[in-house]
Design a protein around this motif. Structure first.
Motif, short mmCIF file in Angstrom:
data_model
loop_
_atom_site.label_atom_id
_atom_site.label_comp_id
_atom_site.label_asym_id
_atom_site.label_seq_id
_atom_site.Cartn_x
_atom_site.Cartn_y
_atom_site.Cartn_z
N ILE A 68 0.86 -1.18 0.00
CA ILE A 68 0.00 0.00 0.00
C ILE A 68 0.91 1.23 0.00
O ILE A 68 1.65 1.47 0.95
CB ILE A 68 -0.93 0.02 1.24
N PHE A 75 -5.92 2.87 6.04
CA PHE A 75 -5.25 1.62 5.67
C PHE A 75 -6.17 0.41 5.87
O PHE A 75 -6.15 -0.53 5.09
CB PHE A 75 -3.95 1.46 6.46
N LEU A 76 -7.01 0.47 6.91
CA LEU A 76 -7.97 -0.62 7.13
C LEU A 76 -9.02 -0.64 6.01
O LEU A 76 -9.44 -1.71 5.56
CB LEU A 76 -8.63 -0.48 8.50
N SER A 83 -7.34 -2.47 3.17
CA SER A 83 -7.22 -3.93 3.32
C SER A 83 -8.58 -4.61 3.20
O SER A 83 -8.69 -5.72 2.67
CB SER A 83 -6.49 -4.31 4.61
N GLU A 84 -9.63 -3.91 3.66
CA GLU A 84 -10.98 -4.47 3.49
C GLU A 84 -11.35 -4.57 2.01
O GLU A 84 -11.87 -5.58 1.56
CB GLU A 84 -12.02 -3.61 4.21
N LEU A 134 -9.33 -4.83 -0.42
CA LEU A 134 -8.50 -5.88 -1.04
C LEU A 134 -8.92 -7.26 -0.56
O LEU A 134 -8.45 -8.28 -1.07
CB LEU A 134 -7.02 -5.67 -0.69
N LEU A 190 -8.07 -8.52 2.31
CA LEU A 190 -6.84 -9.11 2.87
C LEU A 190 -6.73 -8.74 4.35
O LEU A 190 -7.12 -7.64 4.75
CB LEU A 190 -5.61 -8.52 2.18
N PRO A 205 -4.81 -7.28 7.56
CA PRO A 205 -3.77 -6.24 7.65
C PRO A 205 -2.36 -6.81 7.65
O PRO A 205 -1.44 -6.23 7.07
CB PRO A 205 -4.09 -5.55 8.97
N GLU A 206 -2.18 -7.98 8.30
CA GLU A 206 -0.81 -8.54 8.39
C GLU A 206 -0.26 -9.01 7.04
O GLU A 206 0.93 -9.32 6.93
CB GLU A 206 -0.77 -9.66 9.41
N LYS A 207 -1.10 -9.05 6.04
CA LYS A 207 -0.65 -9.42 4.68
C LYS A 207 -0.24 -8.20 3.87
O LYS A 207 0.07 -8.30 2.69
CB LYS A 207 -1.77 -10.15 3.92
N CYS A 208 -0.35 -7.00 4.53
CA CYS A 208 -0.08 -5.75 3.81
C CYS A 208 1.15 -5.05 4.37
O CYS A 208 1.40 -5.09 5.58
CB CYS A 208 -1.26 -4.78 3.97
N MET A 240 -0.16 -3.29 10.28
CA MET A 240 0.56 -3.58 9.03
C MET A 240 2.06 -3.36 9.19
O MET A 240 2.49 -2.56 10.02
CB MET A 240 0.03 -2.68 7.90
#
Ligand code: B16
Ligand code: MG
Length: 212
Positions: A8, A150-151, A154-155, A157, A159, A161-164, A182
């Motif tokens: 990101i 950022f959340l 990730s939503e 996507l 995914l 958060p720990e994958k970003c 993240m």
């Protein structure tokens, strides 16, 4: 082990140097209003929303809501006049290279900027097609250092958060990404992005083998 699936990117100060244009626009407004403001003060505004930036410049001076809105609009007009000349030349060194490299590795890409002008900047830089998700200052109520932007990405996507991993040039941006859970890459001096997991002077210097 956590495996990073998405990068990101912040926009201003990471992919392009609009930070300088924001400074010049705030400086013009501050001079017109007789408010003290210099480049050092400007460092605190990186990644911070338009309203929060103005509040930092005003400190505790009492100002009506009407005047606040007028000043925000005036500053934005000055800022947008800089954008008129912007094109791909304004991409920072290594910006396209890192986006291309990540794409070819199968990483997913998103953009998360606190700026309400991000869609215009992205268009001017012609980088929109790299990103699956583009979030800007209109996407959430609470911008950086809150984790919300950022959340939101990730939503979108779908995914965790720990994958970003987030690439940011602002102290407020690194704080927001960490609050979102993240991993972080800080772009700039350690005095500013020292809290990041990895620190590089520019996107051109990112070593993917160190962060993936
Ligand atoms: P606007 P980023 C941020 O963008 C800038 O760093 C920050 O200086 C600016 O005040 C903020 O956007 C809001 O911008 O007035 O255009 O809505 O770094 O998150 O891409
Ligand atoms: Mg930034």
């Amino acid at each position: 082990m956590k495996k990073i699936e998405a990068f990101i990117f912040d926009l201003d100060g990471v992919l392009t140097d609009t930070a300088e244009y924001h400074y010049q626009a705030w400086k013009r407004l501050a001079d017109e209003e007789g408010l003290p403001f210099n480049r050092r003060d400007n460092e605190k505004l990186r990644g911070v929303s338009r309203r929060a930036s103005l509040e930092l410049i005003l400190k505790d001076r009492p100002v009506s809501e009407e005047k606040i809105r007028e000043m925000m609009e005036r500053k934005n007009g000055y800022y947008r006049s800089h954008l008129e000349w912007m094109d791909e030349k304004d991409l920072l060194p290594g910006a396209v290279d890192i986006l291309e490299k990540l794409k070819s590795k199968g990483c997913r890409l998103a953009l998360a900027s606190a700026s309400k002008n991000a869609p215009t900047v992205v268009k001017r830089l012609k980088i929109g097609s790299y990103f699956e998700v583009i979030a800007d200052g209109n996407s959430v109520e609470k911008t950086k250092p809150a984790p919300d932007l950022f959340l939101f990405v990730s939503e979108k996507l779908n995914l965790l958060p720990e994958k970003c991993i987030v690439v940011e040039d602002a102290e407020a941006g690194i704080a927001a990404a960490k609050a979102a859970g993240m991993a972080t890459i800080g772009i700039g001096p350690p005095e500013r992005v020292g809290e990041a997991d990895h620190i590089y002077p520019g996107v051109w210097a990112i070593k993917l083998e160190e962060v993936l």
